[in-house]
Write a protein that holds these residues in place. Structure first.
Motif, mmCIF file in Angstrom:
data_model
loop_
_atom_site.group_PDB
_atom_site.id
_atom_site.type_symbol
_atom_site.label_atom_id
_atom_site.label_comp_id
_atom_site.label_asym_id
_atom_site.label_seq_id
_atom_site.Cartn_x
_atom_site.Cartn_y
_atom_site.Cartn_z
ATOM 1 N N MET A 94 0.827 -1.203 0.000
ATOM 2 C CA MET A 94 0.000 0.000 0.000
ATOM 3 C C MET A 94 0.861 1.252 0.000
ATOM 4 N N LYS A 95 1.929 1.231 0.789
ATOM 5 C CA LYS A 95 2.832 2.381 0.806
ATOM 6 C C LYS A 95 3.489 2.578 -0.554
ATOM 7 N N GLN A 96 3.865 1.486 -1.200
ATOM 8 C CA GLN A 96 4.504 1.579 -2.514
ATOM 9 C C GLN A 96 3.524 2.084 -3.567
ATOM 10 N N LEU A 97 2.248 1.726 -3.412
ATOM 11 C CA LEU A 97 1.225 2.230 -4.326
ATOM 12 C C LEU A 97 1.086 3.736 -4.184
ATOM 13 N N ILE A 98 1.018 4.210 -2.949
ATOM 14 C CA ILE A 98 0.902 5.650 -2.706
ATOM 15 C C ILE A 98 2.128 6.386 -3.238
ATOM 16 N N PHE A 99 3.311 5.831 -2.982
ATOM 17 C CA PHE A 99 4.539 6.450 -3.476
ATOM 18 C C PHE A 99 4.539 6.501 -5.005
ATOM 19 N N SER A 100 4.157 5.400 -5.637
ATOM 20 C CA SER A 100 4.213 5.309 -7.106
ATOM 21 C C SER A 100 3.255 6.280 -7.771
ATOM 22 N N ASP B 131 -8.287 -2.714 8.037
ATOM 23 C CA ASP B 131 -7.478 -3.903 7.736
ATOM 24 C C ASP B 131 -6.138 -3.498 7.132
ATOM 25 N N LEU B 132 -6.176 -2.495 6.273
ATOM 26 C CA LEU B 132 -4.960 -1.940 5.695
ATOM 27 C C LEU B 132 -4.892 -0.470 6.098
ATOM 28 N N TYR B 133 -3.819 -0.069 6.719
ATOM 29 C CA TYR B 133 -3.697 1.330 7.098
ATOM 30 C C TYR B 133 -2.234 1.753 7.031
ATOM 31 N N ILE B 134 -2.045 3.056 6.882
ATOM 32 C CA ILE B 134 -0.713 3.640 6.811
ATOM 33 C C ILE B 134 -0.425 4.321 8.153
ATOM 34 N N ASP B 135 0.625 3.893 8.818
ATOM 35 C CA ASP B 135 0.911 4.441 10.141
ATOM 36 C C ASP B 135 1.467 5.865 10.079
ATOM 37 N N TYR B 136 2.354 6.105 9.088
ATOM 38 C CA TYR B 136 3.031 7.409 9.040
ATOM 39 C C TYR B 136 3.444 7.673 7.597
ATOM 40 N N TYR B 137 2.830 8.660 6.959
ATOM 41 C CA TYR B 137 3.069 8.899 5.538
ATOM 42 C C TYR B 137 4.502 9.339 5.250
ATOM 43 N N LEU B 138 5.088 10.101 6.165
ATOM 44 C CA LEU B 138 6.450 10.589 5.926
ATOM 45 C C LEU B 138 7.484 9.472 5.993
ATOM 46 N N GLY C 95 -6.229 5.219 -2.238
ATOM 47 C CA GLY C 95 -6.915 4.962 -0.980
ATOM 48 C C GLY C 95 -8.197 4.177 -1.167
ATOM 49 N N ALA C 96 -8.947 4.515 -2.224
ATOM 50 C CA ALA C 96 -10.189 3.789 -2.497
ATOM 51 C C ALA C 96 -9.908 2.321 -2.799
ATOM 52 N N ALA C 97 -8.822 2.050 -3.513
ATOM 53 C CA ALA C 97 -8.454 0.665 -3.810
ATOM 54 C C ALA C 97 -8.168 -0.113 -2.531
ATOM 55 N N SER C 98 -7.547 0.554 -1.565
ATOM 56 C CA SER C 98 -7.256 -0.097 -0.289
ATOM 57 C C SER C 98 -8.537 -0.497 0.432
ATOM 58 N N PHE C 99 -9.499 0.411 0.488
ATOM 59 C CA PHE C 99 -10.750 0.109 1.188
ATOM 60 C C PHE C 99 -11.556 -0.963 0.458
ATOM 61 N N ARG C 100 -11.536 -0.933 -0.879
ATOM 62 C CA ARG C 100 -12.253 -1.981 -1.622
ATOM 63 C C ARG C 100 -11.622 -3.341 -1.372
#
Length: 311
Positions: free
Chosen positions: A1-7, A129-136, A62-67
């Motif tokens: 998920m973090k790599q998706l956000i970064f990409s 179920d999937l969450y990001i603890d710290y974006y930085l 983010g929507a993909a994560s929740f789905r």
């Protein structure tokens, strides 16, 4: 998920910058010589709407994560609220402030920014179920990015082929004057609305078929692909018919010139007749293929279909 956000953040920024810097040469290349008022409005609109590329990318991630976590209601609720905000923004910026085309772009930009902020805040909640603890703390991991791009690039090429076909079409329409442009814009809006239910069912299909394939239940994956395609076809037919029969009343709401209205009605009847028959059988099964990891087949077929349409 973090790599998706970064990409998606990096890619969207890399796309945004040249679109802003070279927007005028880009529009001239695509649409050629058009009326000055049309070009001025296009430059203003493109500059503002280009700014929301990173935000719509983050919202979709983010929507993909929740789905994936079987929580499709939250993205729908955010999207619904965003659309309401966009409508209210259009009324304020266009009617109250009289900003014209720029007003529609500003309203869209603000609604996209708010949607992205909300979904990123909710994505930080540990109860997910999937969450990001710290974006930085996000940093690139090339193996994860490679896995994402392995699926994402062919899908992007497939979608790009159809968008390129639309650009060719819009480029041709832009040379026909404001009557054709206004009528085509009206039809495009109605067409987008008519297929929205089917597209949403396709997104649901990706989740269902993906879980079936992951569980090695390939017969179930095939069953749900056919099952959901059938009902998406019915939904598309109903939506198109719902717009097609009262099309005169619908187009009258836009208060266009009589010539524009007449052309929009004629185009809608042609486009929707095709859409009710041919659109769903191609697009919906491709969602099932993508969920199963087979992204090359739909990419190749879209390439040749786009080439055929251009010819």
């Amino acid at each position: 998920m973090k790599q998706l956000i970064f990409s998606v953040t990096l890619i969207s920024i890399l796309i945004t910058l040249p679109c802003i810097l070279f927007r005028k040469p880009l529009l001239i290349l695509i649409f050629g010589s058009v009326e000055k008022s049309v070009m001025d409005n296009a430059l203003s609109h493109l500059f503002i709407t280009t700014l929301f590329y990173p935000f719509i990318a983050l919202y979709n991630a983010g929507a993909a994560s929740f789905r994936t976590s079987q929580n499709s209601r939250l993205p729908i609720a955010i999207a619904f609220g965003s659309n309401i905000l966009n409508i209210l923004g259009n009324i304020f910026f266009i009617v109250t402030l009289n900003l014209g085309v720029a007003g529609t772009a500003i309203s869209t930009l603000l609604s996209r920014i708010i949607s992205a902020i909300i979904i990123l805040i909710l994505l930080k909640q540990p109860k997910q179920d999937l969450y990001i603890d710290y974006y930085l703390s996000i940093h690139p991991e090339f193996q994860g990015i490679k896995q994402i791009l392995k699926i994402g690039i062919p899908i992007g090429i497939e979608n790009g082929m159809f968008q390129f076909g639309k650009l060719v079409f819009h480029s041709t329409v832009s040379t026909m004057g404001t009557t054709a442009i206004a009528s085509q814009a009206m039809v495009a809006m109605l067409e987008s609305f008519a297929c929205q239910v089917s597209i949403d069912m396709g997104l649901g299909m990706m989740s269902v078929v993906g879980k079936c394939v992951g569980a090695k239940a390939h017969k179930q994956a095939r069953h749900y692909t056919i099952f959901l395609t059938k009902y998406a076809w019915i939904a598309c037919f109903i939506c198109c018919a719902t717009i097609l029969f009262p099309i005169k009343q619908i187009t009258s709401l836009a208060e266009m010139e009589p010539e524009n209205t007449k052309l929009a009605i004629w185009l809608t009847r042609i486009v929707f007749t095709y859409k009710m028959i041919f659109w769903t059988p191609y697009f919906l099964p491709s969602y099932g293929l993508k969920a199963a990891g087979d992204v090359k087949f739909s990419m190749i077929t879209s390439h040749y279909l786009c080439g055929y349409v251009k010819l």
